[in-house]
Design a protein around this motif. Structure first.
Motif, PDB file in Angstrom:
ATOM      1  N   ALA A 144       0.190  -0.956  -0.480  1.00 59.03           N
ATOM      2  CA  ALA A 144      -0.100   0.187  -0.086  1.00 59.03           C
ATOM      3  C   ALA A 144       1.373   1.539   0.404  1.00 59.03           C
ATOM      4  N   MET A 145       2.361   0.897   0.489  1.00 58.26           N
ATOM      5  CA  MET A 145       3.056   2.304   0.745  1.00 58.26           C
ATOM      6  C   MET A 145       3.486   2.791  -0.735  1.00 58.26           C
ATOM      7  N   ILE A 146       3.912   1.620  -1.182  1.00 58.37           N
ATOM      8  CA  ILE A 146       4.517   1.127  -2.480  1.00 58.37           C
ATOM      9  C   ILE A 146       3.483   2.544  -3.969  1.00 58.37           C
ATOM     10  N   THR A 167      11.795   3.506  -3.313  1.00 60.44           N
ATOM     11  CA  THR A 167      11.540   4.584  -1.690  1.00 60.44           C
ATOM     12  C   THR A 167      10.797   3.947  -0.549  1.00 60.44           C
ATOM     13  N   VAL A 168      10.583   2.464  -0.779  1.00 59.90           N
ATOM     14  CA  VAL A 168       9.923   1.587   0.540  1.00 59.90           C
ATOM     15  C   VAL A 168       9.834   1.926   1.805  1.00 59.90           C
ATOM     16  N   SER A 169      11.575   1.967   1.837  1.00 61.09           N
ATOM     17  CA  SER A 169      11.769   1.321   2.728  1.00 61.09           C
ATOM     18  C   SER A 169      11.760   2.997   3.657  1.00 61.09           C
ATOM     19  N   GLU A 170      12.584   4.042   2.911  1.00 63.61           N
ATOM     20  CA  GLU A 170      12.157   5.438   3.267  1.00 63.61           C
ATOM     21  C   GLU A 170      10.599   5.912   3.858  1.00 63.61           C
ATOM     22  N   ASN A 171       9.924   5.065   3.141  1.00 62.79           N
ATOM     23  CA  ASN A 171       8.606   5.928   3.125  1.00 62.79           C
ATOM     24  C   ASN A 171       7.721   5.169   4.688  1.00 62.79           C
ATOM     25  N   ILE A 172       8.358   3.523   4.547  1.00 64.07           N
ATOM     26  CA  ILE A 172       7.792   3.471   5.959  1.00 64.07           C
ATOM     27  C   ILE A 172       8.397   3.767   6.731  1.00 64.07           C
ATOM     28  N   GLU A 198      19.081  18.571 -13.449  1.00 59.46           N
ATOM     29  CA  GLU A 198      19.885  17.048 -13.077  1.00 59.46           C
ATOM     30  C   GLU A 198      19.893  16.037 -11.879  1.00 59.46           C
ATOM     31  N   TYR A 199      19.662  17.090 -10.767  1.00 58.92           N
ATOM     32  CA  TYR A 199      19.531  16.519  -9.367  1.00 58.92           C
ATOM     33  C   TYR A 199      18.472  15.447  -8.909  1.00 58.92           C
ATOM     34  N   GLN A 200      17.828  15.888  -9.855  1.00 54.74           N
ATOM     35  CA  GLN A 200      16.813  15.562  -9.497  1.00 54.74           C
ATOM     36  C   GLN A 200      16.440  14.473  -9.982  1.00 54.74           C
ATOM     37  N   GLN A 201      16.517  14.632 -11.091  1.00 55.77           N
ATOM     38  CA  GLN A 201      16.124  13.315 -12.416  1.00 55.77           C
ATOM     39  C   GLN A 201      17.042  11.734 -12.122  1.00 55.77           C
ATOM     40  N   LEU A 202      18.634  12.620 -10.980  1.00 57.33           N
ATOM     41  CA  LEU A 202      19.630  11.456 -10.541  1.00 57.33           C
ATOM     42  C   LEU A 202      18.590  10.863  -9.095  1.00 57.33           C
ATOM     43  N   LEU A 203      18.631  11.485  -8.815  1.00 55.84           N
ATOM     44  CA  LEU A 203      17.935  11.247  -7.500  1.00 55.84           C
ATOM     45  C   LEU A 203      16.148  10.803  -7.626  1.00 55.84           C
ATOM     46  N   LEU A 204      15.582  10.260  -8.501  1.00 56.55           N
ATOM     47  CA  LEU A 204      14.494  10.067  -8.788  1.00 56.55           C
ATOM     48  C   LEU A 204      15.223   8.278  -9.174  1.00 56.55           C
ATOM     49  N   ALA A 205      16.118   8.231  -9.909  1.00 52.81           N
ATOM     50  CA  ALA A 205      16.794   7.137 -10.414  1.00 52.81           C
ATOM     51  C   ALA A 205      17.642   6.633  -9.655  1.00 52.81           C
ATOM     52  N   ILE A 206      17.608   6.494  -8.728  1.00 60.01           N
ATOM     53  CA  ILE A 206      19.049   5.891  -7.914  1.00 60.01           C
ATOM     54  C   ILE A 206      18.575   5.740  -6.164  1.00 60.01           C
ATOM     55  N   ASP A 207      17.826   7.051  -5.484  1.00 61.73           N
ATOM     56  CA  ASP A 207      18.229   7.076  -3.660  1.00 61.73           C
ATOM     57  C   ASP A 207      17.261   6.978  -3.725  1.00 61.73           C
ATOM     58  N   VAL A 208      16.789   5.851  -2.767  1.00 61.29           N
ATOM     59  CA  VAL A 208      16.523   5.359  -1.735  1.00 61.29           C
ATOM     60  C   VAL A 208      14.788   6.509  -0.799  1.00 61.29           C
ATOM     61  N   HIS A 209      15.119   7.929  -0.696  1.00 58.18           N
ATOM     62  CA  HIS A 209      14.966   8.775  -0.696  1.00 58.18           C
ATOM     63  C   HIS A 209      13.593   9.308  -1.664  1.00 58.18           C
ATOM     64  N   ALA A 210      11.963   9.184  -1.778  1.00 60.75           N
ATOM     65  CA  ALA A 210      10.642  10.335  -2.229  1.00 60.75           C
ATOM     66  C   ALA A 210      11.667  11.094  -2.286  1.00 60.75           C
ATOM     67  N   PRO A 211      11.491  12.309  -3.219  1.00 60.45           N
ATOM     68  CA  PRO A 211      11.858  14.151  -3.524  1.00 60.45           C
ATOM     69  C   PRO A 211      10.728  14.420  -2.214  1.00 60.45           C
ATOM     70  N   ALA A 212      11.547  15.618  -1.418  1.00 55.23           N
ATOM     71  CA  ALA A 212      11.290  16.078  -0.188  1.00 55.23           C
ATOM     72  C   ALA A 212      10.600  16.204   0.311  1.00 55.23           C
ATOM     73  N   LYS A 213       9.814  17.581  -1.430  1.00 55.66           N
ATOM     74  CA  LYS A 213       8.404  17.948  -1.219  1.00 55.66           C
ATOM     75  C   LYS A 213       7.692  16.338  -1.079  1.00 55.66           C
TER      76      LYS A 213
END
Length: 645
Positions: free
Chosen positions: A530-532, A550-555, A594-609
């Motif tokens: 459900a979080m996913i 991003t599921v682990s960070e969102n949980i 560019e940084y937003q795009q990079l993090l969306l591809a590789i970061d386990v955290h969702a965007p800050a907003k």
């Protein structure tokens, strides 16, 4: 290891007329978003990053003064200051130019085949030079009292294997930037233009051959797939060319009974990749990685050109100024020494004790919530509380600097690169020496001057460096509700990692061990899904969020906010407007596209907003506090709200 880290924010939402009922994050941060400027040498600015910048300015000023006077009775700090001085001596670095690099390039030039490289491989690896595999010593995931040997895959030129996919338009663009940068660096290192071009073509061909067999960021985010123990004979059979049977005992001093393989698919293909036929490709890959990794220790031209690709990835407009780059290079090498200085001078024992009490309080709230949990069985709930009771707490800074740093003595007569490579050799040898030794559970893996926090699943510990324990996260000057919406949520976030989709796989000792009933596991997986679903596909920065990545960070965010909210409501001065407002403020971020795009591809955290906006929608208290109604942008129907912890 799970860490609360920076995530991409937004660079466009600054409409001061935004209703908080429609976009809570944008409304709360409207004035800041309108005026905040991203520093030219950084990819982003915001709550976390401003603290980083303030600490950087403070410490650079302090160390400039200490360089003149020295640090009496602080031998480790004096070694750091020597190294910092060496790093900041760009006059000398510019005179030396590529000279410090040449011995390593001559070393590679002598290799005519895999046998030549194999003969030097132990020393090559101990020197921290590039290899097409990874070896490391860490806690055995099923017996975390003892350190074990791990084997994994190397990093790629591109940020993730998905960038090599035919349908990824960013891959070819980034690869072109990488090629242009490396062409310059290789010619500066003494190669002809033609030789540099051939080296690059061969290196990229080799890198592409690795990509199909390594894990993506999404695959790596699943800790349950990390533990793949193989016997010594099984592992050494992966290569007919690299003599792992000789190499591993040389590195750790004995023949290991097992090697924990984090990427079995990679090693299954290893013998097809590392062949004598491919040796010239591998040799070029070694050259490119060596030149690239060492460019930051050479002249200022090398440093600036060597950062072109990184700036293209992050969107940073300029290279750091020389003095600032020297500070970060030196502070990175002597991180615990710098952290010890910062922690004692700017945090202190009183604040350390106060925050420790707050952590204990948050654990108490968490325990009560577990006891009152309505979906865990009694047996699983009891074991969850046992895990919580055994949670290690580290606040502020370590009681002592790791003994390793006593070995870092600076030779002021040698180049910066020579010193750096010697320190690397010492650190790698130290890591391998820990094989089959007891795990140091209380060892810090983050310095006190780091604006961050983490949970370590193998050790079942939460760590809060001093640097994050300040406003807007925490201050005695702030109302309790603001502190709970800041550091309280951060503390509970890290506690929640013990019970996210990865942390829940480990017991109170950090062992990979199933302590859940089958029914509880099934229910938890449904909640995680459900979080996913709640995050998956959300549009952001011209792309979409990956809910699985991003599921682990969102949980952890959801659990942290829920626990902090309950704690805030237990205080006599509770103000939920203040609580939720500070939650939105700590995530305010402006980032380059560019940084937003990079993090969306590789970061386990969702965007800050989205961390700020989506999580609050799951709480009835949020809807009541701000009068959120159907039709409002922030409204989420009760049946769609996700609640796990």
């Amino acid at each position: 290891m799970k860490q609360l880290q920076f995530a991409a924010g937004t660079s466009s939402d600054h409409n001061e007329n935004t209703r908080l009922q429609d976009d809570f994050y944008a409304a709360i941060n409207a004035a800041w978003l309108k005026t905040a400027k991203i520093p030219a040498d950084r990819p982003a600015t915001g709550g976390f990053q401003v603290l980083v910048e303030n600490i950087e300015k403070t410490l650079m000023a302090d160390f400039a003064a200490l360089q003149a006077t020295g640090a009496p009775d602080k031998p480790l700090l004096n070694e750091f200051l020597k190294y910092y001085t060496l790093a900041a001596d760009f006059k000398q670095r510019d005179v030396q130019a590529a000279a410090p690099l040449q011995p390593y390039l001559r070393r590679i030039a002598k290799y005519d085949n895999l046998a030549d490289w194999q003969a030097d491989l132990k020393d090559w690896l101990l020197d921290g030079l590039p290899v097409p595999f990874a070896l490391d010593v860490d806690a055995d995931m099923k017996n975390t009292k003892i350190n074990a040997l791990f084997a994994g895959a190397p990093g790629l030129f591109l940020p993730d294997k998905t960038y090599y996919a035919a349908d990824n338009p960013s891959g070819p663009q980034l690869l072109q930037v990488f090629q242009q940068m490396m062409q310059q660096l290789l010619t500066m290192a003494g190669y002809s233009a033609a030789d540099a071009q051939l080296i690059l073509e061969q290196a990229i061909a080799f890198d592409k051959s690795l990509a199909p067999h390594v894990k993506s960021a999404e695959e790596s985010a699943d800790y349950s797939k990390m533990y793949n123990p193989q016997s010594f004979s099984e592992f050494t059979a992966h290569s007919s060319q690299i003599d792992f049977g000789r190499l591993l005992p040389e590195l750790i001093g004995a023949q290991p009974e097992k090697i924990i393989v984090s990427q079995p698919k990679f090693f299954a293909a290893f013998d097809e990749i590392i062949t004598n036929e491919n040796f010239n490709l591998l040799k070029s890959w070694l050259i490119v990685n060596t030149v690239r990794s060492m460019s930051g220790y050479l002249s200022n031209d090398f440093r600036e050109i060597g950062g072109i690709y990184g700036r293209a990835l992050s969107g940073s407009k300029e290279a750091m100024k020389p003095q600032k780059s020297a500070y970060y290079l030196a502070a990175g090498q002597f991180d615990q020494v710098v952290g010890d200085y910062y922690g004692h001078k700017y945090f202190g024992e009183a604040a350390k004790a106060d925050v420790h009490k707050m952590v204990i309080k948050m654990i108490g709230v968490y325990k009560q919530r577990l006891q009152n949990n309505d979906w865990l069985s009694a047996d699983t709930r009891k074991k969850a509380i046992v895990k919580l009771d055994n949670l290690g707490i580290q606040v502020g800074y370590p009681d002592a600097i790791k003994p390793l740093f006593k070995k870092f003595t600076v030779n002021t007569g040698a180049s910066l690169l020579v010193n750096a490579m010697r320190f690397t050799h010492i650190a790698i040898a130290d890591n391998f020496s820990k094989w089959h030794q007891p795990v140091e559970r209380t060892e810090w893996e983050m310095s006190a001057n780091t604006v961050n926090a983490y949970y370590h699943p193998f050790r079942n510990i939460i760590v809060f460096p001093a640097a994050i324990l300040q406003a807007p996260f925490y201050s005695l000057e702030q109302p309790s509700s603001a502190n709970y919406g800041g550091i309280g949520a951060v503390i509970a976030h890290e506690i929640s990692h013990a019970f996210d989709n990865n942390g829940a796989l480990f017991d109170e000792f950090g062992n990979l061990h199933n302590w859940w009933t089958a029914a509880d596991t099934a229910h938890f997986k449904a909640l995680a899904q459900a979080m996913i679903t709640e995050f998956d596909g959300l549009p952001f920065a011209g792309s979409k969020v990956n809910g699985k990545l991003t599921v682990s960070e969102n949980i952890a965010d959801a659990g942290g906010l829920s626990c902090a909210l309950e704690a805030a409501k237990g205080e006599p001065d509770v103000n939920l407007t203040t609580f939720f407002t500070n939650w939105a403020k700590i995530w305010r971020t402006k980032a380059q596209p560019e940084y937003q795009q990079l993090l969306l591809a590789i970061d386990v955290h969702a965007p800050a907003k989205l961390r700020a906006n989506v999580q609050v929608q799951n709480f009835a208290d949020f809807h009541r506090t701000f009068n959120i109604r159907p039709g409002d942008g922030m409204y989420l129907a009760p049946e769609k709200r996700v609640s796990i912890w």
